[in-house]
Design a protein around this motif. Structure first.
Motif, PDB file in Angstrom:
ATOM      1  N   ALA A   1      46.511 108.927 -26.746  1.00  0.00           N
ATOM      2  CA  ALA A   1      46.961 109.761 -27.913  1.00  0.00           C
ATOM      3  C   ALA A   1      47.992 110.636 -27.071  1.00  0.00           C
ATOM      4  O   ALA A   1      47.736 110.105 -25.770  1.00  0.00           O
TER       5      ALA A   1
ATOM      6  N   ARG B   1      43.010 115.984 -27.332  1.00  0.00           N
ATOM      7  CA  ARG B   1      43.827 115.167 -27.959  1.00  0.00           C
ATOM      8  C   ARG B   1      44.502 114.994 -28.998  1.00  0.00           C
ATOM      9  O   ARG B   1      43.589 115.089 -29.997  1.00  0.00           O
ATOM     10  N   GLN B   2      45.582 114.263 -29.182  1.00  0.00           N
ATOM     11  CA  GLN B   2      46.194 114.032 -30.567  1.00  0.00           C
ATOM     12  C   GLN B   2      46.871 112.589 -30.989  1.00  0.00           C
ATOM     13  O   GLN B   2      47.407 111.917 -30.185  1.00  0.00           O
TER      14      GLN B   2
ATOM     15  N   LYS C   1      47.349 112.433 -36.906  1.00  0.00           N
ATOM     16  CA  LYS C   1      45.874 112.782 -36.641  1.00  0.00           C
ATOM     17  C   LYS C   1      45.582 114.388 -36.705  1.00  0.00           C
ATOM     18  O   LYS C   1      46.823 115.105 -35.773  1.00  0.00           O
ATOM     19  N   GLY C   2      44.762 115.225 -36.068  1.00  0.00           N
ATOM     20  CA  GLY C   2      45.160 116.649 -36.168  1.00  0.00           C
ATOM     21  C   GLY C   2      44.243 116.621 -34.548  1.00  0.00           C
ATOM     22  O   GLY C   2      44.394 115.447 -33.621  1.00  0.00           O
ATOM     23  N   ARG C   3      44.258 117.616 -34.062  1.00  0.00           N
ATOM     24  CA  ARG C   3      43.791 117.723 -32.531  1.00  0.00           C
ATOM     25  C   ARG C   3      42.767 117.814 -32.282  1.00  0.00           C
ATOM     26  O   ARG C   3      41.493 118.929 -33.160  1.00  0.00           O
ATOM     27  N   ASP C   4      42.101 116.901 -31.335  1.00  0.00           N
ATOM     28  CA  ASP C   4      39.980 116.740 -31.095  1.00  0.00           C
ATOM     29  C   ASP C   4      40.238 117.272 -29.670  1.00  0.00           C
ATOM     30  O   ASP C   4      40.933 117.074 -28.684  1.00  0.00           O
TER      31      ASP C   4
END
Length: 122
Positions: free
Chosen positions: A91, A37-38, A42-45
């Motif tokens: 997200a 998720r992003q 923010k970055g992709r987690d």
């Protein structure tokens, strides 16, 4: 392999959603599958992953106990059941596939779906 994610939407905090990711083009059972998720800015987690066999599942600490990943190889689909949703779960959610070992970083995955937006209102 082509991936198509769906199931996102607007939900109140404490509610549930189920995301689906339909695969086509290759043998689905050859791939370990993941959800990432992003959030905005923010970055992709990493969120969750499931092995080819479905016997092993992996979760980020932030979703453990609330989210459940599963797969149905007959339907070439992986699911993410999300419960007790929180505002911080808001997200764009992406599904991804890898023919290699399960990994918790985005660069370990070769194929990505287009993303589906989940918005949790508080």
């Amino acid at each position: 392999v082509q991936l198509q994610a769906s199931g996102g939407g607007l939900v109140q905090a404490g509610g549930s959603l189920r995301l689906s990711c339909a695969a086509s083009g290759r043998t689905f059972s050859d791939y370990n599958m993941g959800w990432f998720r992003q959030a905005p800015g923010k970055g992709r987690d990493f969120v969750s992953a499931i092995s080819r066999s479905g016997m092993s599942t992996y979760y980020a600490d932030s979703v453990k106990g609330r989210f459940t990943i599963s797969r149905d190889d007959a339907k070439n689909t992986v699911y993410l059941q999300m419960s007790s949703l929180k505002s911080e779960d808001t997200a764009v959610y992406y599904c991804a596939a890898t023919p290699r070992l399960v990994i918790r970083t985005p660069n370990g995955y070769d194929y990505w779906g287009q993303g589906t937006l989940v918005t949790v209102s508080s």
